[in-house]
Design a protein around this motif. Structure first.
Motif, mmCIF file in Angstrom:
data_model
loop_
_atom_site.group_PDB
_atom_site.id
_atom_site.type_symbol
_atom_site.label_atom_id
_atom_site.label_comp_id
_atom_site.label_asym_id
_atom_site.label_seq_id
_atom_site.Cartn_x
_atom_site.Cartn_y
_atom_site.Cartn_z
ATOM 1 N N ALA A 52 0.964 -1.047 -0.017
ATOM 2 C CA ALA A 52 -0.100 -0.049 -0.105
ATOM 3 C C ALA A 52 0.740 1.396 -0.031
ATOM 4 O O ALA A 52 0.883 2.159 -0.805
ATOM 5 C CB ALA A 52 -0.909 0.212 1.255
ATOM 6 N N GLN A 53 1.869 1.259 0.796
ATOM 7 C CA GLN A 53 2.709 2.234 1.038
ATOM 8 C C GLN A 53 3.467 2.482 -0.223
ATOM 9 O O GLN A 53 3.757 3.579 -0.690
ATOM 10 C CB GLN A 53 3.607 2.083 2.165
ATOM 11 N N LEU A 54 3.797 1.513 -0.979
ATOM 12 C CA LEU A 54 4.609 1.634 -2.055
ATOM 13 C C LEU A 54 3.923 2.240 -3.277
ATOM 14 O O LEU A 54 4.565 2.829 -4.322
ATOM 15 C CB LEU A 54 5.069 -0.010 -2.583
ATOM 16 N N ILE A 55 2.568 2.185 -3.378
ATOM 17 C CA ILE A 55 2.182 2.676 -4.303
ATOM 18 C C ILE A 55 1.301 3.940 -4.098
ATOM 19 O O ILE A 55 0.827 4.762 -4.653
ATOM 20 C CB ILE A 55 0.756 1.864 -4.906
ATOM 21 N N GLY A 56 1.774 4.562 -2.777
ATOM 22 C CA GLY A 56 1.434 5.584 -2.500
ATOM 23 C C GLY A 56 -0.040 5.887 -1.348
ATOM 24 O O GLY A 56 -0.271 7.118 -0.940
ATOM 25 N N LEU A 57 -0.377 4.887 -0.822
ATOM 26 C CA LEU A 57 -1.522 4.645 0.305
ATOM 27 C C LEU A 57 -0.873 4.471 1.604
ATOM 28 O O LEU A 57 0.315 4.143 1.849
ATOM 29 C CB LEU A 57 -2.174 3.606 0.017
ATOM 30 N N SER A 58 -1.604 5.234 2.497
ATOM 31 C CA SER A 58 -1.287 4.888 4.057
ATOM 32 C C SER A 58 -1.910 3.460 4.385
ATOM 33 O O SER A 58 -2.674 2.995 3.973
ATOM 34 C CB SER A 58 -1.933 6.159 4.791
ATOM 35 N N GLU A 59 -1.257 3.055 5.345
ATOM 36 C CA GLU A 59 -1.668 1.852 6.048
ATOM 37 C C GLU A 59 -3.037 1.940 6.544
ATOM 38 O O GLU A 59 -3.909 1.013 6.499
ATOM 39 C CB GLU A 59 -0.633 1.575 7.424
ATOM 40 N N GLN A 60 -3.525 2.970 7.231
ATOM 41 C CA GLN A 60 -4.862 3.228 7.476
ATOM 42 C C GLN A 60 -5.898 3.207 6.306
ATOM 43 O O GLN A 60 -7.000 2.730 6.724
ATOM 44 C CB GLN A 60 -5.217 4.663 8.366
ATOM 45 N N SER A 61 -5.682 3.389 5.280
ATOM 46 C CA SER A 61 -6.629 3.324 4.086
ATOM 47 C C SER A 61 -6.995 2.057 3.703
ATOM 48 O O SER A 61 -7.947 1.841 3.134
ATOM 49 C CB SER A 61 -5.760 4.058 2.985
ATOM 50 N N ILE A 62 -6.236 0.921 4.228
ATOM 51 C CA ILE A 62 -6.516 -0.339 3.842
ATOM 52 C C ILE A 62 -8.021 -0.771 4.370
ATOM 53 O O ILE A 62 -8.461 -1.415 3.627
ATOM 54 C CB ILE A 62 -5.212 -1.460 4.280
ATOM 55 N N SER A 63 -8.238 -0.241 5.452
ATOM 56 C CA SER A 63 -9.556 -0.545 5.919
ATOM 57 C C SER A 63 -10.674 0.127 5.480
ATOM 58 O O SER A 63 -11.863 -0.057 5.855
ATOM 59 C CB SER A 63 -9.666 -0.502 7.632
ATOM 60 N N SER A 64 -10.677 1.130 4.528
ATOM 61 C CA SER A 64 -11.644 2.271 4.070
ATOM 62 C C SER A 64 -12.470 1.560 2.987
ATOM 63 O O SER A 64 -12.198 0.534 2.515
ATOM 64 C CB SER A 64 -11.092 3.377 3.610
ATOM 65 N N ASP A 65 -13.505 2.091 2.792
ATOM 66 C CA ASP A 65 -14.531 1.479 2.123
ATOM 67 C C ASP A 65 -14.064 1.992 0.637
ATOM 68 O O ASP A 65 -14.318 1.007 -0.334
ATOM 69 C CB ASP A 65 -15.956 2.147 2.150
ATOM 70 N N ASP A 66 -13.296 3.022 0.475
ATOM 71 C CA ASP A 66 -12.673 3.310 -0.881
ATOM 72 C C ASP A 66 -11.859 2.333 -1.422
ATOM 73 O O ASP A 66 -11.867 1.669 -2.465
ATOM 74 C CB ASP A 66 -11.964 4.677 -0.862
ATOM 75 N N PHE A 67 -10.866 1.779 -0.448
ATOM 76 C CA PHE A 67 -10.075 0.869 -0.870
ATOM 77 C C PHE A 67 -10.490 -0.573 -1.176
ATOM 78 O O PHE A 67 -10.347 -0.894 -2.328
ATOM 79 C CB PHE A 67 -9.116 0.759 0.569
ATOM 80 N N ILE A 68 -11.381 -0.902 -0.488
ATOM 81 C CA ILE A 68 -12.181 -2.406 -0.937
ATOM 82 C C ILE A 68 -12.938 -1.944 -2.358
ATOM 83 O O ILE A 68 -12.886 -2.808 -3.044
ATOM 84 C CB ILE A 68 -13.246 -2.656 0.378
ATOM 85 N N ALA A 69 -13.505 -0.851 -2.481
ATOM 86 C CA ALA A 69 -14.220 -0.551 -3.665
ATOM 87 C C ALA A 69 -13.286 -0.572 -4.748
ATOM 88 O O ALA A 69 -13.579 -1.381 -5.987
ATOM 89 C CB ALA A 69 -14.995 0.714 -3.712
ATOM 90 N N VAL A 70 -12.180 -0.004 -4.991
ATOM 91 C CA VAL A 70 -11.197 0.468 -5.800
ATOM 92 C C VAL A 70 -10.526 -0.913 -6.228
ATOM 93 O O VAL A 70 -10.399 -1.381 -7.464
ATOM 94 C CB VAL A 70 -10.299 1.310 -5.522
ATOM 95 N N PHE A 71 -10.049 -1.676 -5.250
ATOM 96 C CA PHE A 71 -9.112 -2.724 -5.367
ATOM 97 C C PHE A 71 -9.801 -4.260 -5.245
ATOM 98 O O PHE A 71 -9.185 -5.194 -5.439
ATOM 99 C CB PHE A 71 -8.069 -2.836 -4.433
ATOM 100 N N SER A 72 -11.264 -4.060 -5.480
ATOM 101 C CA SER A 72 -11.816 -5.170 -5.955
ATOM 102 C C SER A 72 -12.717 -4.922 -7.197
ATOM 103 O O SER A 72 -13.266 -6.296 -7.620
ATOM 104 C CB SER A 72 -13.072 -5.361 -4.771
ATOM 105 N N GLY A 73 -12.544 -3.946 -7.700
ATOM 106 C CA GLY A 73 -13.158 -3.484 -8.970
ATOM 107 C C GLY A 73 -14.306 -2.753 -9.114
ATOM 108 O O GLY A 73 -15.149 -2.923 -10.066
ATOM 109 N N LYS A 74 -15.033 -2.772 -7.820
ATOM 110 C CA LYS A 74 -16.203 -2.161 -7.815
ATOM 111 C C LYS A 74 -16.229 -0.892 -8.213
ATOM 112 O O LYS A 74 -17.297 -0.281 -8.498
ATOM 113 C CB LYS A 74 -16.926 -2.356 -6.553
ATOM 114 N N LYS A 75 -15.275 -0.110 -8.155
ATOM 115 C CA LYS A 75 -15.286 1.282 -8.121
ATOM 116 C C LYS A 75 -13.964 1.808 -9.174
ATOM 117 O O LYS A 75 -13.005 1.303 -8.717
ATOM 118 C CB LYS A 75 -15.255 2.098 -7.130
#
Length: 521
Positions: A52-75
């Motif tokens: 996550a940090q490698l691509i510019g995300l914080s560790e905290q973002s992993i639990s967010s709805d946005d994270f799940i939406a983008v990296f599941s293909g939903k959004k």
């Protein structure tokens, strides 16, 4: 969600003008724009904070709805256009024509920490390259790829990384053994990260179609983007490009042989131009040392991709890439020299790697014989490769042959077999080894430290992954979490995880998923 998104690949290379998502042959294009399939109920199984940090995300973002939406293909992330690549390849030695990203969709590229990285979903739905497939993936294969990608990275083996694995909330029909007994399994999607997902096959498809214009365009793009140290012009530019790929491929294969990793499907469409491990399907680590072992049920008869044959197949694949690049060079001598040098350099580097595994610093003919004799002796009785090399570091140079044998005995699957001629063979090799150690000036403790840096204590054995998969299928992700933590420090003792420093249990020899696997995902 804010990410340092860039569009280097799609900006500089030609897109498929056809936008429908129908299975078809795609000509004069590097990729097709595709929208991921929206999953029914995406749920996070595991994510890597490091990636996550490698691509510019914080560790905290992993639990967010946005994270799940983008990296599941939903959004689809705003300002991005997902795409699937067009490529061909040789599969099991035969030209297969157009293949392409049949179940992979590249979400976007990022430019972060001085690196260009491509972010890709595997299992996110159909693309124009799906052929007879549905473009989906199942939980078992996704967990295996996620865990193995990160395990390989921490072993020091060049590899794609894995950001996350998620359940999709849908069922996917798969025939796990290709025996006509298809069944529904939990669907999943894994998010992979790499400098790019360009393969040998990306060049092969244009060469096969005699599309020299796009072949040159792709080669120039790769050199400018990923190999900027190449500053020569004309045909020398493409020769240097091939040399870089050959060198990195050789280094990758040395690492595979060092840790006992067997890829299982070394088709040219599974070979990266970056010299990284890509496309984790029916892989495995050697349990009992056997150079003829393949983890792939499809390869069970021919054993083309067996452990001991991997360097030869890498060279064969490089020959296919050389053939694909030939129209840009139009001479064979330089390419042939590089291929011949691959063989010479591989053997030299292999011997150096093996001496490092043995804790031997001196290079001479007797020590090359030591390596040769060991690879024969390891096959006298079923011997766990990982455990053997780890225990070997405990031998002291003043040990007798019998004392040394006692220290490595836990690596043998059938200790009762270590008698008579088998015992004598081991005594013979141990006498050679102890003699080599006596010629070393390095103290036993220092040698053990250096050996422990190249001989892992923990690897992702297939039965370990299978246990994690079975728990995850019951929505218990704790074992996935445990193995992910364990495999971050494979060279450390980690006494709290000592249970994983063990030979494959007998029940795992024939259990589905614990020994050989199919390409089914």
């Amino acid at each position: 969600m804010q990410l340092p998104v860039t569009t280097i690949f799609t900006e500089k290379l030609p897109a498929d003008p056809e936008t429908s998502n129908e299975i078809r042959q795609v000509y004069e294009a590097m990729f097709s724009y595709v929208t991921p399939k929206v999953p029914l109920h995406p749920k996070l199984v595991h994510a890597s904070a490091e990636v996550a940090q490698l691509i510019g995300l914080s560790e905290q973002s992993i639990s967010s709805d946005d994270f799940i939406a983008v990296f599941s293909g939903k959004k689809v992330l705003e300002g991005t256009k997902p795409f699937a690549m067009c490529y061909g390849g040789h599969q099991f030695g035969n030209w297969a024509g157009q293949l392409g990203d049949g179940r992979a969709i590249n979400l976007f590229e990022v430019q972060n920490q001085g690196q260009n990285l491509m972010v890709q979903l595997k299992g996110a739905g159909k693309t124009p390259y799906s052929r007879r497939g549905d473009g989906l993936a199942v939980l078992r294969s996704s967990i295996r790829e996620h865990l193995c990608s990160e395990a390989m990275y921490h072993l020091g083996v060049p590899t794609t990384r894995s950001l996350s694995v998620m359940e999709t909330g849908e069922k996917v029909l798969r025939d796990i053994l290709y025996n006509g007994n298809a069944a529904y399994e939990k669907g999943a999607v894994v998010c992979r990260v790499a400098p790019s997902f360009i393969r040998f096959g990306n060049f092969e498809i244009f060469a096969a179609r005699q599309d020299v214009k796009n072949l040159k365009l792709l080669a120039d793009f790769c050199i400018e983007t990923y190999f900027p140290s190449i500053t020569t012009t004309g045909k020398e530019r493409y020769i240097a490009f091939f040399q870089e790929i050959a060198t990195q491929t050789k280094e990758l294969l040395i690492h595979w042989q060092r840790v006992g990793f067997v890829h299982g499907v070394m088709n040219t469409d599974n070979m990266s131009i970056h010299g990284i491990t890509i496309d984790y399907g029916p892989y495995g680590w050697l349990e009992g040392y056997d150079p003829h072992w393949t983890p792939n049920t499809t390869d069970a008869q021919g054993k083309r991709y067996r452990f001991g044959n991997q360097p030869h197949i890498a060279l064969w694949n490089l020959l296919q890439l050389a053939n694909a690049l030939y129209p840009l060079i139009e001479e064979t001598q330089a390419l042939e020299r590089i291929l011949e040098q691959f063989n010479t350099d591989f053997q030299s580097d292999f011997n150096a790697m093996m001496l490092n595994k043995l804790g031997i610093t001196k290079r001479h003919k007797e020590n090359e014989n030591l390596i040769h004799q060991l690879l024969i002796t390891l096959q006298e009785t079923e011997t766990d490769m990982t455990i053997f090399y780890r225990l070997l570091a405990r031998i002291s140079k003043n040990d007798s042959e019998s004392e040394a044998l006692q220290k490595i005995k836990p690596a043998f699957y059938q200790e009762a077999e270590i008698k008579d001629s088998v015992q004598e063979t081991w005594y013979f090799w141990l006498s050679l080894y102890l003699n080599s150690l006596k010629q070393e000036t390095v103290a036993d403790a220092e040698r053990k430290r250096s050996m422990d840096l190249v001989n892992p204590k923990y690897v992702l054995r297939n039965y370990m992954a299978q246990l994690a998969i079975e728990a995850a299928e019951k929505e218990d992700y704790s074992l996935v979490d445990e193995l992910a933590e364990l495999l971050k420090r494979p060279y450390d003792e980690q006494p709290e995880y000592e249970k994983w420093f063990a030979k494959r249990p007998d029940w795992a020899r024939t259990k589905i998923g614990c020994s050989m696997l199919s390409c089914s995902s």
